[in-house]
Design a protein around this motif. Structure first.
Motif, PDB file in Angstrom:
ATOM      1  N   UNK A   1       6.898  -5.643  -5.066  1.00 43.14           N
ATOM      2  CA  UNK A   1       7.992  -6.186  -5.865  1.00 43.14           C
ATOM      3  C   UNK A   1       8.665  -5.115  -6.712  1.00 43.14           C
ATOM      4  N   UNK A   2       7.865  -4.146  -7.164  1.00 39.19           N
ATOM      5  CA  UNK A   2       8.390  -3.174  -8.124  1.00 39.19           C
ATOM      6  C   UNK A   2       9.146  -2.022  -7.470  1.00 39.19           C
ATOM      7  N   UNK A   3       8.750  -1.626  -6.274  1.00 38.86           N
ATOM      8  CA  UNK A   3       9.283  -0.390  -5.693  1.00 38.86           C
ATOM      9  C   UNK A   3      10.794  -0.525  -5.481  1.00 38.86           C
ATOM     10  N   UNK A   4      11.488   0.590  -5.607  1.00 42.65           N
ATOM     11  CA  UNK A   4      12.947   0.543  -5.447  1.00 42.65           C
ATOM     12  C   UNK A   4      13.315   0.309  -3.989  1.00 42.65           C
ATOM     13  N   UNK A   5      14.550  -0.061  -3.743  1.00 44.10           N
ATOM     14  CA  UNK A   5      15.029  -0.244  -2.376  1.00 44.10           C
ATOM     15  C   UNK A   5      14.832   1.053  -1.592  1.00 44.10           C
ATOM     16  N   UNK A   6      14.286   0.946  -0.419  1.00 39.05           N
ATOM     17  CA  UNK A   6      14.069   2.135   0.409  1.00 39.05           C
ATOM     18  C   UNK A   6      12.923   3.011  -0.061  1.00 39.05           C
ATOM     19  N   UNK A   7      12.146   2.538  -1.026  1.00 37.68           N
ATOM     20  CA  UNK A   7      11.046   3.341  -1.565  1.00 37.68           C
ATOM     21  C   UNK A   7       9.785   3.249  -0.714  1.00 37.68           C
ATOM     22  N   UNK A   8       8.712   3.823  -1.259  1.00 39.21           N
ATOM     23  CA  UNK A   8       7.458   3.891  -0.499  1.00 39.21           C
ATOM     24  C   UNK A   8       6.319   3.260  -1.290  1.00 39.21           C
ATOM     25  N   UNK A   9       5.522   2.452  -0.603  1.00 40.86           N
ATOM     26  CA  UNK A   9       4.286   1.934  -1.203  1.00 40.86           C
ATOM     27  C   UNK A   9       3.118   2.629  -0.510  1.00 40.86           C
ATOM     28  N   UNK A  10       2.291   3.295  -1.294  1.00 41.66           N
ATOM     29  CA  UNK A  10       1.123   4.004  -0.758  1.00 41.66           C
ATOM     30  C   UNK A  10      -0.136   3.298  -1.250  1.00 41.66           C
ATOM     31  N   UNK A  11      -1.081   3.098  -0.353  1.00 42.55           N
ATOM     32  CA  UNK A  11      -2.254   2.285  -0.700  1.00 42.55           C
ATOM     33  C   UNK A  11      -3.558   3.023  -0.420  1.00 42.55           C
ATOM     34  N   UNK A  12      -4.098   3.725  -1.437  1.00 44.27           N
ATOM     35  CA  UNK A  12      -5.448   4.281  -1.283  1.00 44.27           C
ATOM     36  C   UNK A  12      -6.519   3.245  -1.627  1.00 44.27           C
ATOM     37  N   UNK A  13      -6.156   2.233  -2.381  1.00 47.22           N
ATOM     38  CA  UNK A  13      -7.099   1.174  -2.726  1.00 47.22           C
ATOM     39  C   UNK A  13      -7.528   0.453  -1.450  1.00 47.22           C
ATOM     40  N   UNK A  14      -8.760   0.011  -1.459  1.00 50.46           N
ATOM     41  CA  UNK A  14      -9.331  -0.531  -0.222  1.00 50.46           C
ATOM     42  C   UNK A  14      -9.031  -2.015  -0.065  1.00 50.46           C
ATOM     43  N   UNK A  15      -8.575  -2.392   1.100  1.00 50.08           N
ATOM     44  CA  UNK A  15      -8.473  -3.806   1.474  1.00 50.08           C
ATOM     45  C   UNK A  15      -9.399  -4.084   2.640  1.00 50.08           C
ATOM     46  N   UNK A  16      -9.907  -5.302   2.687  1.00 47.30           N
ATOM     47  CA  UNK A  16     -10.925  -5.564   3.700  1.00 47.30           C
ATOM     48  C   UNK A  16     -10.624  -6.709   4.627  1.00 47.30           C
ATOM     49  N   UNK A  17      -9.663  -7.565   4.278  1.00 44.78           N
ATOM     50  CA  UNK A  17      -9.550  -8.765   5.102  1.00 44.78           C
ATOM     51  C   UNK A  17      -8.132  -9.235   5.286  1.00 44.78           C
ATOM     52  N   UNK A  18      -7.923 -10.514   5.057  1.00 46.74           N
ATOM     53  CA  UNK A  18      -6.640 -11.144   5.296  1.00 46.74           C
ATOM     54  C   UNK A  18      -5.995 -11.424   3.944  1.00 46.74           C
TER      55      UNK A  18
END
Lengths: 397, 214
Positions: free
Chosen positions: A298-315
């Motif tokens: 929601x926060x990232x600007x238009x055309x921006x990048x979301x980078x995810x080092x945090x771990x996700x495990x499922x759905x």
């Protein structure tokens, strides 16, 4: 030797266990000189990670001296000082050849468990459940390191252990997060989570040219460290603070160029209903809690990048994919391809661009480790990072 | 067409129609379905080695115990025939096998001809597109019945999973010269649940040695 053993959820013990031995020709045995407790170890402690067995030795951030090498390890010899990456890579499979080391095809002897759970298998990891390989970990006096010809980074300089230890996981992990954020000079970067990985993400974002870094957390000691790196901090636990508003206020209404989720879903808060059911079962994955990911999109600007080092495990439920599509964002994520980063980051440490030891708040013995897991889990005593000297006796570390 | 349970495989369907193929005339072929007491396993892997090398490794049947789980010994008894012995906890099954199709660098097909196991199989080595090594596809067929059940009991894995694990070991052995293992590592006391999990996860099955037994 002494080792920190997982004996059940919330139950750790420092026990005497046999010393490791060479099992394969590319193995090395390392006499561990420093090791650390990782935030992700807390998820093992809390029982969130399935396929742990009583007696498992924990720990995936460690370094030490080569004690012995197998017949096929020609690049290391007894006495060499090395930092060991937490992901184990063979160096020869298709993925290693593409430098996607954490996707190594060959190093997880229990691939079938992970395939049953996730439909694929990544590389083996030290001390991180049987699904992830079942390798004995490094919160111990010695460890067996498979494919020692590929992973361990030799430290030739006289830098103290504490300055290079975090090359084993959290520094490269934070760096890859910043690299994945595709930072252009002057960019504004928001980082959720100011734990150890978030700290190195912030530091790395500045190294990669960020003009402004906004750090989001609620623990004062972490926010203070983030400010010491030059970040502007937002304490989301303060009554009047709304993170999305704060990020708009700080970016003239457009949002950060890159948003980095260094929190994850309480990493791995995945419930796996029965893991390996001989032939066909797969498991039911309970819903992750992607609160930070939602905010980042929601926060990232238009055309921006979301980078995810945090771990996700499922759905994940209710991820605002419409906003992601509408804004045309890029998302990059994944387990750290350690082997790409260790050497260049060592050079930055050697050049004095960063001293990762600033993060350390506690230095302990192996015997004190079980108690310190609890202290950190309960967020007491202002813990930012715990380092273990496996040879120190109680009271002297 | 239905087949009664039988002690010897009706292997011709596999062997002469190249059923291990995944693509035929440009169409994807689904793997054969289990029925009439027969079970099938098809699996594939991308291996970073030449097809000719991989063919040679697979064709050297006497080296199979280096990478196949629970295989105690394989002895050649003729140009295309061999004697296979599997053993676990002192229990043993033995059978003879013959190679029915042998195309160097491309394909091998076999079936059991006598003994305790009714099985047949085929392996195909294809050059993968995009310089990605060799695509190895294996199809194996087992007949259920008391003997196949004995196999499962002894091996501790469903035969389908054994086929998958063996190809994984083959790939690791070919790519790295070893098979990753964790058996023999130090650990604290396992307790009852830890031991149960170990068995449930298949970790009690000995990882093949990857080298000649000394």
């Amino acid at each position: 030797m002494k080792a920190v053993c997982w004996m059940g959820t919330g139950k750790l013990e420092t026990l005497n266990v046999p010393d490791p031995t060479l099992l394969n020709p590319h193995d090395a045995i390392i006499k561990i000189t420093r090791t650390a407790i990782c935030g992700s170890d807390l998820h093992l402690y809390d029982g969130f990670i399935p396929t742990m067995e009583a007696g498992d030795i924990l720990g995936h951030e460690f370094m030490g001296l080569i004690e012995e090498v197998g017949n096929d390890v020609t690049n290391l010899k007894r006495g060499d000082r090395v930092v060991v990456p937490f992901t184990i890579a063979c160096g020869n499979c298709l993925f290693c050849r593409k430098k996607l080391w954490s996707a190594c095809d060959n190093t997880n002897p229990n691939s079938h468990l992970m395939e049953a759970a996730y439909g694929y298998s990544g590389s083996g990891l030290f001390g991180y459940s049987h699904m992830m390989g079942g390798y004995a970990g490094g919160q111990a006096q010695y460890a067996r390191v498979p494919f020692a010809n590929v992973g361990p980074l030799k430290i030739e300089s006289d830098l103290p252990d504490e300055k290079v230890l975090f090359l084993s996981d959290i520094f490269p992990t934070g760096y890859m997060a910043a690299e994945n954020a595709q930072i252009q000079p002057g960019d504004t970067v928001a980082v959720w989570g100011c734990g150890p990985v978030g700290q190195f993400t912030i530091a790395s974002a500045f190294m990669l040219g960020a003009g402004r870094v906004i750090a989001i957390d609620r623990f004062p000691e972490r926010l203070k460290l983030a400010r010491s790196l030059g970040a502007i901090t937002v304490d989301y636990s303060e009554e009047d603070v709304n993170v999305l508003t704060a990020l708009k206020d700080l970016t003239g209404g457009i949002g950060p160029d890159a948003c980095i989720d260094a929190v994850g879903l309480e990493a791995h808060s995945t419930e796996l209903q029965g893991v390996y059911d001989k032939v066909k079962t797969s498991l039911l994955l309970e819903t992750d809690r992607p609160g930070v990911l939602r905010q980042a999109i929601q926060a990232v600007r238009k055309g921006g990048t979301v980078s995810i080092p945090g771990v996700y495990g499922g759905l994940l439920d209710k991820v605002p994919f419409g906003a992601a599509f509408g804004k045309g964002i890029t998302m990059k994520m994944g387990q750290t391809n350690m082997h790409n980063y260790m050497k260049p980051l060592l050079e930055r440490i050697e050049q004095g661009q960063i001293d990762p030891s600033y993060l350390i708040s506690h230095r302990i013995t192996l015997d004190e480790a079980p108690e310190m897991y609890k202290v950190w889990r309960d967020k007491k005593d202002n813990v930012t990072k715990i380092v273990i000297d496996p040879w120190a006796e109680k009271g002297s570390a | 067409m239905s087949h009664p349970l039988m002690e010897k495989p009706n292997a011709e369907q596999v062997l002469f129609s190249a059923s291990a193929a995944v693509v035929m005339d440009g169409r994807y072929l689904a793997p054969p379905q289990d029925k009439d007491g027969k079970i099938w396993a098809r699996t594939s892997a991308i291996v970073q080695a030449d097809a000719s090398e991989l063919y040679a490794l697979w064709r050297d049947v006497e080296s199979a115990p280096k990478w196949q789980e629970q295989m105690t010994s394989v002895r050649r008894i003729g140009d295309v025939t061999s004697h296979w012995v599997m053993e676990s906890d002192g229990e043993k099954i033995e059978w003879d096998s013959e190679i029915l199709a042998d195309e160097p660098g491309k394909r091998i097909a076999w079936r059991s001809i006598a003994g305790d196991s009714s099985n047949a199989g085929e392996v195909i080595f294809d050059t993968a597109p995009g310089d990605r090594g060799t695509l190895v596809t294996v199809l194996q067929e087992f007949h259920l019945g008391k003997i196949a059940n004995a196999w499962e009991t002894i091996v501790g894995r469903n035969p389908k999973q054994s086929v998958i694990e063996n190809l994984r070991h083959f790939k690791a052995f070919a790519e790295t010269g070893e098979i990753p293992r964790t058996q023999g590592q130090p650990h604290g006391p396992r307790g009852i649940i830890g031991k149960m999990k170990k068995s449930l996860y298949g970790e009690t099955i000995t990882t093949p040695p990857a080298e000649k037994a000394s």
